[in-house]
Design an enzyme around this catalytic site. Structure first.
Site, short mmCIF file in Angstrom:
data_model
loop_
_atom_site.label_atom_id
_atom_site.label_comp_id
_atom_site.label_asym_id
_atom_site.label_seq_id
_atom_site.Cartn_x
_atom_site.Cartn_y
_atom_site.Cartn_z
N PRO A 125 0.79 -1.23 0.00
CG PRO A 125 -0.15 -1.11 2.13
CD PRO A 125 0.53 -2.05 1.20
CE1 TYR B 130 8.43 4.66 3.17
CE2 TYR B 130 7.29 6.75 3.45
CZ TYR B 130 7.47 5.44 3.81
OH TYR B 130 6.74 4.89 4.81
CG ASN C 77 8.24 -2.38 0.47
OD1 ASN C 77 7.65 -2.44 1.55
ND2 ASN C 77 8.93 -1.31 0.08
CB ALA D 153 0.90 0.02 5.87
CG HIS E 107 10.97 -2.85 4.90
ND1 HIS E 107 9.62 -2.68 4.81
CD2 HIS E 107 11.16 -4.05 5.51
CE1 HIS E 107 9.01 -3.72 5.37
NE2 HIS E 107 9.92 -4.57 5.80
NE ARG F 283 9.60 5.41 8.69
CZ ARG F 283 8.63 5.19 7.79
NH1 ARG F 283 8.72 4.14 6.98
NH2 ARG F 283 7.61 6.01 7.68
#
Lengths: 143, 143, 143, 143, 143, 143, 143, 143, 143, 143, 143, 143
Positions: free
Chosen positions: C10, C23, C74, C77, C100, C107
């Site tokens: 997502p 990102y 990947n 979420a 990732h 994070r």
């Protein structure tokens, strides 16, 4: 005319000076005067009360159960620590709306938990001064 | 005219029938029509979207970042489980207002934690249909 | 020629626009084209799949167990919330590499826990676009 | 030529003998020689260091900040217990890649938490000897 | 003349270079020289010891119980992980003062817990170089 | 004739192939055909539905509240993560029986917690294909 | 002359009588007089304030932001429960030094957590009366 | 003759002096000499090793896997913090007996958890010097 | 004929009188007689045993391993507290089916955790008297 | 005559009006008058004090250590949040009896934990007005 | 002659038959007879007691305080759940040695916590039958 | 005459001998005789029951629901572990008063939690023998 009590908790007397990056530059006076303007429009009379003392806020809520129809409260730091204010809200049997200037859910972990919210009708957080005005409109509908 | 997307999450299509003691008897249609009325007053155009699918809600938020100025969302059950919707909210860079019909803080423990709220501008919970109307007014101020 | 499925979860369709400070500015298209280049060198054929829907990702993994030799995923979420994808990975019996873009361990707390990693062969996180290319090389060795 | 330090933590000197069902039969010598081969291809010079002593690893990282351009580290058991190595990684200001032979996320609960990963550029785990070669390629891109 | 041992733990040899936004630009040498100046005023003789090795710090504390009257220690990373240093402090029966350059309570969660503090006489944290000088004055009073 | 909806969640389409040491060698088709056989005996008509999509399962439960008298559901992975399905079960007001092929209480820790069970009439787990047949008999008694 | 406010929290008025095995036999009066002596030496003027009321302490900190240059505070029991005092410390923007007579880290578990320390410049605990004198010296350096 | 390595961890060199109310007045020398006496009776040869360094203990265990038949270890403080020693015990493939002088289960909470015990054959705690002698007898039976 | 032992735990002797809003009005006698009826149909002979004593239940399970082919048990309160009954179930090597009258997952938090379920073949909860009859059918299939 | 101080905490001034389904219909006045009646019988003189302020309760307890022989306290909401009152109870060295009208152990989870009880002689909860009379009899025996 | 009571808890009567991969093939009879042999050597008389009943074990310990000099107990499952046995051990004032056949620290998480160990003199676990013999030798030294 | 059952749990038969520093020197006999004296005054007839067996206490409570009007119980160790006794209390529908000799809230952490209290009318703890007499008076008022 419907009477509504507006309670502001600890350190909110310093609004405008205090951490403006979190709370913005608006003062408590300007919040009160914006609320007064809107209250006239909505045919509500307001009583303002600010205190840094948990006990005084409990006293005030207890007294309001006779004289007011609803309460708008920003318990500030006591949101996260006061069972006494929570119990006072439940005891007074009035509809109470909890407001916060900042979005408490995007701040430190310990601010995510509100002890007082479960005793309230509802909660509005994150819209600065506007949180109070929305609360006033909410109160208008409930009462 | 400012365009605002209104998203309703899982099971909200059943409003009015579903657990009326928690959610009241109002239907999603009546919420939408009340919002439409107020939106005209506020010079906002609304797009309504309801889905039971987390992925569709993520898709919709992603598309809205081009066509809308703000989002009002009631993520319902996904409030408590969806990192994907949280990330979509952050990714879209729009102001997002989270709403709830009931006061989520006076219900089961697992409903007290909102995964999406930290990514939103603010949250309004507990006022039934009125939560949506307050959100619309909040959006008007923010945009 | 070995066929490998590349799944992106997502909000990765928004790469390049979405939170570039986290990102980077690379788009999903450029990741795919870099992977395609390397895949030729390694004599691998790639199939690309992006979806915001947990269920579609589960479907896709289930189908791949017949047509592919490995999967690079990947889960974005869904890394932190999807037991369904975890079970799909286990069920398909293929070697799966989790990637990732960012270092998920530096994070927010809730991103430190990967529900899918225990079902994978291995995990690569933190190298941006390069994470995918390293995964492709890893797959080459495993198959 | 870029100089890269390769650090192997406690008990990795026993590789090949130690729990071969978890770590495989490859020895540290063969890892080093495979890395040396690839490093020539990538125009990197390698320094190898193995120690069972947390303090020696901290010393080594501190010294490397002057003489090396990057570090590849398998902190082994210290991954889960050493704040000192984490602080050393942050203090040295070099890009550091954490590697693991096994997939630490499919082992005992206490191995799922890496204290050192948040201070690193990225992490690669689960590919046996190949984890180190992928790390070398990652380093090549970063530096 | 009262002899006091001053112990600095892992990575403190890098002071001045290491994360100056957290630890400031002062070096360990300048801390030592400021302490030496004050120690003369207070009629105390100092022995300085820095090590990145938990075991060496334990050794040193064990030896000091014969030769010194008190210890000032900044256990750095070992503050949060070393039961061995805690036990050494208890075992040596000397008054020990724990110091920290930064305020450890305003940093990452895992730095809020000190394993060594309960075994010490007291703790001083957050005043940079001054933390050490205050500790020296504290020691003067205690001994 | 009483109509009952039978819902199978994610990855159950792979039954027979998927981890046979956990789930056995029975396929979903054979479960369905055994249920059909028994349903005739019990004078029940069955509708079968399998989906890997949380949203589709929510949709389906919502629709069933009109057309069916009861639901038998194996939410599979969504058992442990879906508040949306739990809410759908509560919202539909039908008696719902939760089934599991394996004994979820003797598997990984995270499978011990069922988010959906509290909204169901009852739960049957651990008897393979037989779990479904017992659920059918239970439904017969309840309706 | 620099003005510094010295705040003592609940039950510290009973010092000398109260649990002498924990807090020693020194009275608040003697602490104040020792501080006064040292303050003259350091060219600082002191204002002393003791209260058992959380709200009065919040009031006092708010007023001090105009009239004082720094605050020394022993929040006593409120150390562990008062978000209001923590917020007041942050709001006043003065350097604040937290002091404790006893070593709070060697007492009951609930005394190990200081809610106020993260908002302070630093903390000194465990040296009895001397904690206050060290705090005064710390303040001298900071201001 | 069977060779057995006896390892004593941090601060055990101070036995007899250190907290005699917890550890008794016996010295490490007297433990060693009592063990030597019994070892002759049991036809075992002993090697004694004491270190305050986690790394040295890991080194020693690694070396012993060739030269010894079993290990008796009192990891002292490292019992509760060292994954490295735990891994070394597993890696060496020898039967290892963990001993403690005091009953670790009647001391501070953090001493109740042994990281090393799960990797050992068994554990003996609470009998003072006698713990070591019982361990020697246990070893005799196992080898 | 297959012999099956039916065990009912503490307070189940009071069924019919005890909290009828939770457990219904059915008595233990009527459960037993319904089971007896069905057992004849299934060609099973039943032995009934009720006890409020954890130890007697453990005794009974131990004895049954010789004389019976399976056990149906409602451990009632001991479900949540008895490791001894769990161990007895594992020790007897018989297939054991756990039953509950009420849905334990919709009651108090502490009733959600079953210590005994992981040792059983499967669990049936929430169907009142019918739970026992379903268990009998399950047993028929297993044996 | 023995003098006993009776303290009632926040919101107890509203007794009789406040949540009568929890607290009953008795008022604070009637409790006081019943206590006065019994006190005469027991030859005790009573002083009554009610406050919503934590600080005032702390003040009062501090003063009572001179003038009274014992304290009966219902700390109400402060039971669960006040370390200050706990410390005051310990500091005053008088026997203190904690009372509650309702059974706090059958209410919300956060009311199960009393911060003040560990500092008291004993606790009586759940008997309404009678809790106070029992406390008075307890005090008579203790003093 | 010193009399020692040997207590074996629930399910230990099944030793030899029960889960031989965990507990070995030795029976309780053979443990008792090996203990008897050793006891003669050590001039100790033994009384053996096995029960599956927590209450009987509590009774037995209470009686032993008069007739015995020490107790050896394997509380089996009650190790992890019985405060009553813990209290009985403390109440009897005899030295008690806790033994376990298997290494409880390498089994399920819930077996790592011993409620009874803190009340005992010491604990021996992991050596099968030998655990009991070592306990007997320990008792000999203590008494 | 009102009949009241008085139940004393495990190890209370040893009162007077057992840990007199915690429980005092009073015996169970003297408690019973003091209760008998008071019961005559209050026109109550008492039945005394002491058992170390959880099951016997459950049996007794179940029988009392017919013959008695109320129960006074000191569940001792079972307070913290017995769901069975809690369920028995709820099942018997009599008013039950829980008593404790010592203040359980000032003892070990695990004694702070009472599993039985939520099912009782109220709880009295900390007054030694007097706890029972107060309970008798409480019962008099309730019945």
């Amino acid at each position: 005319m419907t009477k509504v009590l507006v309670i502001n908790g600890p350190n909110l007397n310093l609004l405008g000076e205090r951490e403006p990056e979190v709370y913005g530059k608006v003062t408590l006076e300007s919040i009160n005067s914006e609320m007064t303007k809107l209250s006239k429009e909505l045919d509500i009379s307001l009583e303002f009360f600010q205190s840094n003392h948990e006990g005084e806020i409990v006293d005030k809520i207890g007294e309001a159960r006779k004289s007011c129809k609803a309460i708008i409260i920003n318990p500030a730091a006591y949101t996260h620590t006061s069972v006494a204010i929570r119990d006072a809200i439940t005891a007074c049997s009035l509809p109470v709306v909890e407001v916060h200037l900042s979005n408490i859910y995007s701040r430190e972990e310990f601010r995510h938990k509100s002890l007082t919210a479960p005793a309230c009708k509802g909660q509005i957080s994150g819209f600065g001064l506007e949180s109070y005005l929305l609360a006033l409109r909410a109160v208008k509908k409930i009462v």
